[in-house]
Design an enzyme around this catalytic site. Structure first.
Site, PDB file in Angstrom:
ATOM      1  CB  SER A   1       0.544  -2.571  -2.401  1.00  0.00           C
ATOM      2  OG  SER A   1       1.399  -2.259  -2.515  1.00  0.00           O
TER       3      SER A   1
ATOM      4  CD  GLU B   1       5.946   4.591  -9.954  1.00  0.00           C
ATOM      5  OE1 GLU B   1       7.056   5.295  -9.718  1.00  0.00           O
ATOM      6  OE2 GLU B   1       5.365   4.402  -9.130  1.00  0.00           O
TER       7      GLU B   1
ATOM      8  CG  HIS C   1      -2.258   0.948  -5.432  1.00  0.00           C
ATOM      9  ND1 HIS C   1      -1.422   0.343  -6.278  1.00  0.00           N
ATOM     10  CD2 HIS C   1      -3.408   1.765  -6.169  1.00  0.00           C
ATOM     11  CE1 HIS C   1      -1.548   1.045  -7.829  1.00  0.00           C
ATOM     12  NE2 HIS C   1      -2.705   1.893  -7.532  1.00  0.00           N
TER      13      HIS C   1
ATOM     14  CB  THR D   1       9.095   4.366  -7.184  1.00  0.00           C
ATOM     15  OG1 THR D   1       7.788   4.438  -6.962  1.00  0.00           O
ATOM     16  CG2 THR D   1       9.193   6.697  -7.814  1.00  0.00           C
TER      17      THR D   1
END
Length: 338
Positions: free
Chosen positions: A231, A135, A50, A173
């Protein structure tokens, strides 16, 4: 604001570590190696990491970024991003007669394996993360019948499980460590038998970058985080900076996005970058600040990072030949590139 001099007492606190983590470094190099070995185009499902600058740079070299696997013509190579994908995406690639390179960060793969393991033991899995993040989508796809998303402490009240004695939490994460543990504490209050994963799911790099920001946040009136708005770990750094005591904190992709009014009354500027940000962008920010009198740079080191990951094993094979063979074996036309 006029030009200032370095003698004005203004300074920059530069976070260390910052920028690329091992998983991002591995993914970006994997795209570059694939282009070098197999030639353009190399298709990448979703942004490899990202970061706007990284994506634009790789596009210029011949990478083509797509959102859906079916956008890739049969007989080509597709790479999966560092964020990971669900098993159904691997199946889509097989059905689409594509050769694949899996650039999933090994730390994300660890969470996937934990999800599969606990689902196999019939646990309810509470995945702490942000809805819609790639994710989270990938991890949820490993065990969709066992996983439910918990998007922060406010989500805990609505969580229901089949058996409170068989509940485990996992996490995205790239989250804020503090907010994640706040969510875990709330879950443990509701489910005293909640099982924790065998090792911390939050990436070591995410934790280290947050720790560095905490250390400088109390001294810096302004913190500039270099990173893209999609991000997750970069956005968390802005939040952590404010919680650590910074009067103001902003996320920028490039130095020219900095507003000079942010510097009014500021003696100390903290600078850091997200885990998908190349160092050249940080250097440009430091140059921009130096031109405005913030030329004294002090390093704030929170940890040493020595972790590296080997490149995806698929890069050791002739994937162009494999892709062509898939088209030949399964029939249909494709547009493989020699």
């Amino acid at each position: 604001m006029g030009r200032m001099t370095a003698s004005s007492g203004r300074r920059v606190l530069l976070a260390a570590p910052r920028g690329y983590c091992a998983g991002v470094d591995r993914a970006v190099i994997a795209v570059e190696k694939a282009l070098e070995q197999y030639g353009a185009p190399i298709y990448v499902r979703h942004e490899i990491v990202h970061n706007k600058y990284v994506v634009q740079t790789l596009e210029k070299k011949g990478a083509i970024f797509v959102e859906r696997t079916e956008e890739v013509p049969p007989g080509n190579i597709v790479m999966f991003s560092a964020h990971g994908v669900a098993p159904v995406v691997h199946e889509e690639a097989r059905q689409g007669r594509l050769a694949t390179i899996d650039a999933t960060c090994p730390l994300v793969t660890k969470v996937h394996k934990e999800a599969v393991r606990y689902a196999g033991e019939d646990y309810d899995i509470l995945l702490i993360g942000h809805e819609g993040h790639e994710e989270v989508i990938g991890t949820s796809g490993e065990a969709p019948d066992h996983i439910q998303l918990v998007d922060g402490p406010d989500d805990v009240d609505k969580v229901e499980v089949r058996d409170p004695s068989k509940v485990v939490w996992l996490s995205q994460t790239t989250l804020s460590v503090d907010e994640t543990m706040e969510t875990v504490d709330a879950l443990k209050t509701k489910f005293p038998g909640l099982v924790s994963p065998p090792s911390d799911d939050i990436c070591y790099a995410t934790q280290n970058r947050q720790l560095a920001v905490k250390q400088m946040g109390a001294e810096a009136e302004l913190v500039i985080v270099v990173g893209s708005r999609n991000s997750s770990n970069s956005k968390r750094l802005v939040e952590v900076a404010k919680l650590a005591g910074a009067r103001d904190a902003h996320l920028v992709d490039f130095a020219d996005e900095i507003d000079e009014t942010w510097l009014e009354g500021v003696t100390t500027v903290g600078v850091t970058s997200g885990a998908s940000v190349p160092e050249v962008l940080v250097e440009q920010v430091l140059e921009w600040l130096a031109e405005r009198g913030y030329g004294d740079v002090e390093l704030v080191r929170a940890a040493e990072e020595t972790i590296t990951f080997s490149l995806p094993k698929e890069l050791r094979r002739d994937l162009r030949e494999e892709a062509a063979a898939l088209v030949a074996e399964r029939g249909g036309s494709g547009t493989p590139v020699a």
